[in-house]
Design a protein around this motif. Structure first.
Motif, PDB file in Angstrom:
ATOM      1  N   GLU A  95       0.841  -1.231  -0.081  1.00 16.78           N
ATOM      2  CA  GLU A  95      -0.089   0.139  -0.018  1.00 16.78           C
ATOM      3  C   GLU A  95       0.736   1.372  -0.093  1.00 16.78           C
ATOM      4  O   GLU A  95       0.536   2.443  -0.533  1.00 16.78           O
ATOM      5  CB  GLU A  95      -0.972  -0.073   1.115  1.00 16.78           C
ATOM      6  CG  GLU A  95      -2.169  -0.855   0.791  1.00 16.78           C
ATOM      7  CD  GLU A  95      -3.141  -1.192   1.899  1.00 16.78           C
ATOM      8  OE1 GLU A  95      -3.059  -0.602   3.053  1.00 16.78           O
ATOM      9  OE2 GLU A  95      -4.106  -1.804   1.779  1.00 16.78           O
ATOM     10  N   THR A  96       2.060   1.337   0.609  1.00 13.19           N
ATOM     11  CA  THR A  96       3.019   2.241   0.777  1.00 13.19           C
ATOM     12  C   THR A  96       3.381   2.548  -0.750  1.00 13.19           C
ATOM     13  O   THR A  96       3.551   3.743  -1.251  1.00 13.19           O
ATOM     14  CB  THR A  96       4.155   2.064   1.641  1.00 13.19           C
ATOM     15  OG1 THR A  96       3.576   1.843   2.944  1.00 13.19           O
ATOM     16  CG2 THR A  96       5.058   3.325   1.609  1.00 13.19           C
ATOM     17  N   LEU A  97       3.620   1.720  -1.487  1.00 14.49           N
ATOM     18  CA  LEU A  97       4.324   1.639  -2.765  1.00 14.49           C
ATOM     19  C   LEU A  97       3.337   2.362  -3.585  1.00 14.49           C
ATOM     20  O   LEU A  97       3.445   2.959  -4.393  1.00 14.49           O
ATOM     21  CB  LEU A  97       4.941   0.575  -3.296  1.00 14.49           C
ATOM     22  CG  LEU A  97       6.119  -0.403  -2.669  1.00 14.49           C
ATOM     23  CD1 LEU A  97       6.372  -1.577  -2.918  1.00 14.49           C
ATOM     24  CD2 LEU A  97       7.062   0.790  -2.953  1.00 14.49           C
ATOM     25  N   CYS A  98       2.180   1.807  -3.551  1.00 12.69           N
ATOM     26  CA  CYS A  98       1.065   2.005  -4.425  1.00 12.69           C
ATOM     27  C   CYS A  98       0.683   3.542  -4.085  1.00 12.69           C
ATOM     28  O   CYS A  98       0.098   4.158  -5.311  1.00 12.69           O
ATOM     29  CB  CYS A  98      -0.162   1.172  -4.441  1.00 12.69           C
ATOM     30  SG  CYS A  98       0.122  -0.627  -4.964  1.00 12.69           S
ATOM     31  N   ALA A  99       0.762   4.222  -3.065  1.00 15.10           N
ATOM     32  CA  ALA A  99       0.679   5.450  -2.824  1.00 15.10           C
ATOM     33  C   ALA A  99       1.399   6.271  -3.679  1.00 15.10           C
ATOM     34  O   ALA A  99       1.189   7.587  -3.979  1.00 15.10           O
ATOM     35  CB  ALA A  99       0.865   5.955  -1.311  1.00 15.10           C
ATOM     36  N   TYR A 100       2.608   5.921  -4.347  1.00 15.38           N
ATOM     37  CA  TYR A 100       3.433   6.805  -5.214  1.00 15.38           C
ATOM     38  C   TYR A 100       2.942   6.772  -6.593  1.00 15.38           C
ATOM     39  O   TYR A 100       3.537   7.012  -7.547  1.00 15.38           O
ATOM     40  CB  TYR A 100       4.947   6.038  -5.359  1.00 15.38           C
ATOM     41  CG  TYR A 100       5.584   5.994  -3.941  1.00 15.38           C
ATOM     42  CD1 TYR A 100       5.485   7.032  -2.724  1.00 15.38           C
ATOM     43  CD2 TYR A 100       6.328   4.887  -3.809  1.00 15.38           C
ATOM     44  CE1 TYR A 100       5.984   7.043  -1.906  1.00 15.38           C
ATOM     45  CE2 TYR A 100       6.822   4.930  -2.498  1.00 15.38           C
ATOM     46  CZ  TYR A 100       6.951   5.881  -1.720  1.00 15.38           C
ATOM     47  OH  TYR A 100       7.728   5.856  -0.470  1.00 15.38           O
ATOM     48  N   LYS A 101       1.609   5.977  -6.847  1.00 12.11           N
ATOM     49  CA  LYS A 101       0.992   5.585  -8.090  1.00 12.11           C
ATOM     50  C   LYS A 101       1.739   5.017  -9.135  1.00 12.11           C
ATOM     51  O   LYS A 101       2.107   5.642 -10.108  1.00 12.11           O
ATOM     52  CB  LYS A 101       0.817   7.406  -9.005  1.00 12.11           C
ATOM     53  CG  LYS A 101      -0.053   8.311  -7.897  1.00 12.11           C
ATOM     54  CD  LYS A 101      -1.370   7.575  -7.465  1.00 12.11           C
ATOM     55  CE  LYS A 101      -2.177   8.543  -6.383  1.00 12.11           C
ATOM     56  NZ  LYS A 101      -3.343   8.113  -5.678  1.00 12.11           N
ATOM     57  N   ILE A 102       2.233   4.046  -8.459  1.00 12.81           N
ATOM     58  CA  ILE A 102       3.192   3.143  -9.437  1.00 12.81           C
ATOM     59  C   ILE A 102       2.214   2.246 -10.441  1.00 12.81           C
ATOM     60  O   ILE A 102       1.242   2.115 -10.419  1.00 12.81           O
ATOM     61  CB  ILE A 102       4.240   2.199  -8.561  1.00 12.81           C
ATOM     62  CG1 ILE A 102       3.147   1.073  -7.763  1.00 12.81           C
ATOM     63  CG2 ILE A 102       5.170   2.741  -7.856  1.00 12.81           C
ATOM     64  CD1 ILE A 102       3.830  -0.002  -7.305  1.00 12.81           C
ATOM     65  N   ASP A 103       2.875   1.616 -11.486  1.00 10.83           N
ATOM     66  CA  ASP A 103       1.958   0.950 -12.521  1.00 10.83           C
ATOM     67  C   ASP A 103       2.018  -0.456 -12.349  1.00 10.83           C
ATOM     68  O   ASP A 103       1.126  -1.215 -12.541  1.00 10.83           O
ATOM     69  CB  ASP A 103       2.388   1.277 -13.749  1.00 10.83           C
ATOM     70  CG  ASP A 103       2.114   3.046 -14.149  1.00 10.83           C
ATOM     71  OD1 ASP A 103       1.050   3.242 -14.096  1.00 10.83           O
ATOM     72  OD2 ASP A 103       2.994   3.664 -14.157  1.00 10.83           O
ATOM     73  N   MET A 104       3.153  -0.967 -11.989  1.00  5.57           N
ATOM     74  CA  MET A 104       3.430  -2.393 -12.081  1.00  5.57           C
ATOM     75  C   MET A 104       4.510  -2.770 -10.769  1.00  5.57           C
ATOM     76  O   MET A 104       5.263  -2.027 -10.393  1.00  5.57           O
ATOM     77  CB  MET A 104       4.252  -2.793 -13.205  1.00  5.57           C
ATOM     78  CG  MET A 104       4.200  -4.379 -13.561  1.00  5.57           C
ATOM     79  SD  MET A 104       4.889  -4.824 -15.036  1.00  5.57           S
ATOM     80  CE  MET A 104       3.579  -5.078 -16.045  1.00  5.57           C
ATOM     81  N   ILE A 105       4.093  -3.989 -10.297  1.00  3.41           N
ATOM     82  CA  ILE A 105       5.129  -4.481  -9.385  1.00  3.41           C
ATOM     83  C   ILE A 105       5.584  -5.718  -9.907  1.00  3.41           C
ATOM     84  O   ILE A 105       4.701  -6.755 -10.203  1.00  3.41           O
ATOM     85  CB  ILE A 105       4.318  -4.903  -7.943  1.00  3.41           C
ATOM     86  CG1 ILE A 105       4.037  -3.495  -7.496  1.00  3.41           C
ATOM     87  CG2 ILE A 105       5.216  -5.438  -6.955  1.00  3.41           C
ATOM     88  CD1 ILE A 105       3.192  -3.580  -6.072  1.00  3.41           C
ATOM     89  N   ILE A 106       6.939  -6.192  -9.975  1.00  9.69           N
ATOM     90  CA  ILE A 106       7.404  -7.453 -10.237  1.00  9.69           C
ATOM     91  C   ILE A 106       7.907  -8.125  -8.809  1.00  9.69           C
ATOM     92  O   ILE A 106       8.661  -7.266  -8.564  1.00  9.69           O
ATOM     93  CB  ILE A 106       8.464  -7.214 -11.500  1.00  9.69           C
ATOM     94  CG1 ILE A 106       7.853  -6.671 -12.766  1.00  9.69           C
ATOM     95  CG2 ILE A 106       9.360  -8.365 -11.893  1.00  9.69           C
ATOM     96  CD1 ILE A 106       8.740  -6.010 -13.592  1.00  9.69           C
ATOM     97  N   VAL A 107       7.624  -9.329  -8.648  1.00 10.65           N
ATOM     98  CA  VAL A 107       7.923  -9.531  -7.360  1.00 10.65           C
ATOM     99  C   VAL A 107       8.438 -11.380  -7.452  1.00 10.65           C
ATOM    100  O   VAL A 107       7.811 -11.962  -8.057  1.00 10.65           O
ATOM    101  CB  VAL A 107       6.643  -9.509  -6.499  1.00 10.65           C
ATOM    102  CG1 VAL A 107       5.514 -10.427  -6.789  1.00 10.65           C
ATOM    103  CG2 VAL A 107       7.030 -10.013  -4.900  1.00 10.65           C
ATOM    104  N   ARG A 108       9.652 -11.163  -6.583  1.00  5.87           N
ATOM    105  CA  ARG A 108      10.065 -12.454  -6.369  1.00  5.87           C
ATOM    106  C   ARG A 108       9.947 -12.622  -5.056  1.00  5.87           C
ATOM    107  O   ARG A 108      10.418 -11.787  -4.220  1.00  5.87           O
ATOM    108  CB  ARG A 108      11.474 -12.782  -6.739  1.00  5.87           C
ATOM    109  CG  ARG A 108      12.058 -13.928  -6.293  1.00  5.87           C
ATOM    110  CD  ARG A 108      13.642 -14.419  -6.901  1.00  5.87           C
ATOM    111  NE  ARG A 108      13.189 -14.768  -8.344  1.00  5.87           N
ATOM    112  CZ  ARG A 108      14.077 -15.185  -8.831  1.00  5.87           C
ATOM    113  NH1 ARG A 108      15.282 -15.688  -8.431  1.00  5.87           N
ATOM    114  NH2 ARG A 108      13.717 -15.998 -10.502  1.00  5.87           N
TER     115      ARG A 108
END
Ligand code: CP
Length: 314
Positions: A95-108
């Motif tokens: 939720e913290t990262l999404c508050a920056y209005k990012i478009d995509m998360i690539i996760v391992r």
């Protein structure tokens, strides 16, 4: 052709047409990667977070290069340098990262299911870059691309996957992807490295007899022995594993004349694959797989973020 997926988490949600669209888009990005200036403005203005909570060389570096070549902004994040070590939860972190209005998360992540959880709690696109023993869908795409390039067609190919099947997220995506594309799949492993119920893998054949399977195969896909996931190795020794299941120079003589060798990396040389085979000039496509990682990850980023196959700008 439109591309109707928001996430790349489970390859079984993709049809043969979807996968072919990714491979053909990857092929179009090949020319970009073979120029002197390897950068196009296609994803300018998009922001992608690379959240790697587990070590990676190939997946992480190829995603980072793919993002740079498409001109998106990247944030590299994860592991012990984040506030998760102070107890912050996955949901609060996302939720913290999404508050920056990012478009995509690539996760391992070492835990299966983390990419799906992130997709559920964020509005961002999510790509699974490997979760626990579950899936590694972009690995399957780069494998399919490499096999397609080497063999000209995927339909009807006989592919054998050899080794640590039970701990393999590569298998979790590669077996269904090969089946979707019309390949015949054999899994080959000692019983101790096979899942308790191998039928759930969806392979056509399951065997522990590598010598019987090898002469039939067009593609020999060797898996890494995952020492980090083996607590108390369920086989006598790495040396014995090499003798019984490793792809050695002696076993090469059993292979079809035009059979190729794949490996997702990193290789345990002298365990699942002898150096002679890993570096074989005609058979090994292992470094082609590494290169395909950039092409197919560029294609996945581009299509998921809304590009069409026809809209690649120079
Ligand atoms: N094949 C693969 O996922 O390699 P890395 O762990 O180096 O990313």
């Amino acid at each position: 052709m439109s591309f109707n997926h928001k996430h790349l988490i489970d390859i079984t949600e993709y049809s043969a047409d979807d996968i072919m669209q990714i491979l053909e888009t990857a092929q179009r990005f090949r020319s970009v990667n073979e120029r002197r200036i390897k950068k196009i403005p296609t994803l300018k203005g998009f922001t992608v977070v690379n959240m790697f909570n587990e070590p990676s060389t190939r997946t992480r570096s190829s995603f980072e290069i793919a993002e740079k070549r498409l001109s998106c902004d990247s944030l590299n994040f994860g592991g012990s340098s984040t506030s998760t070590v102070k107890g912050e939860s996955l949901v609060d972190t996302v939720e913290t990262l999404c508050a920056y209005k990012i478009d995509m998360i690539i996760v391992r992540d070492k835990h299966a299911g983390v990419p799906r959880k992130i997709a559920d709690v964020s509005g961002a696109h999510v790509i699974d870059a490997g979760d626990g023993k579950h899936q590694h869908p972009t690995q399957a795409l780069l494998d399919l691309y490499s096999i397609w390039q080497a063999k000209g067609d995927l339909n009807g190919l006989k592919v054998g996957i050899v080794g640590d099947i039970g701990h393999s997220r590569v298998c979790g995506s590669l077996i269904p992807a090969l089946k979707i594309m019309g390949c015949e799949v054999t899994v080959i492993a000692p019983p101790t490295l096979m899942p308790a119920r191998p039928e759930v893998l969806g392979a056509d054949h399951v065997t522990c007899k590598i010598e019987e399977a090898l002469p039939e195969l067009d593609v020999v896909y060797m898996l890494r022995i995952q020492r980090e996931r083996l607590e108390g190795a369920p086989y006598p020794s790495l040396r014995e594993y090499n003798m019984l299941f490793g792809l050695t120079q002696e076993r090469e003589r059993m292979m079809k004349r035009d059979a190729i060798i794949c490996h997702p990396g990193p290789i345990n040389r002298g365990v699942e694959l002898d150096s002679f085979m890993a570096d074989h000039p005609e058979r090994s496509v292992i470094l082609d797989q590494v290169y395909a990682g950039i092409l197919t990850r560029m294609a996945a980023l581009y299509l998921l973020l809304g590009g069409s196959e026809d809209g690649i700008t120079a």
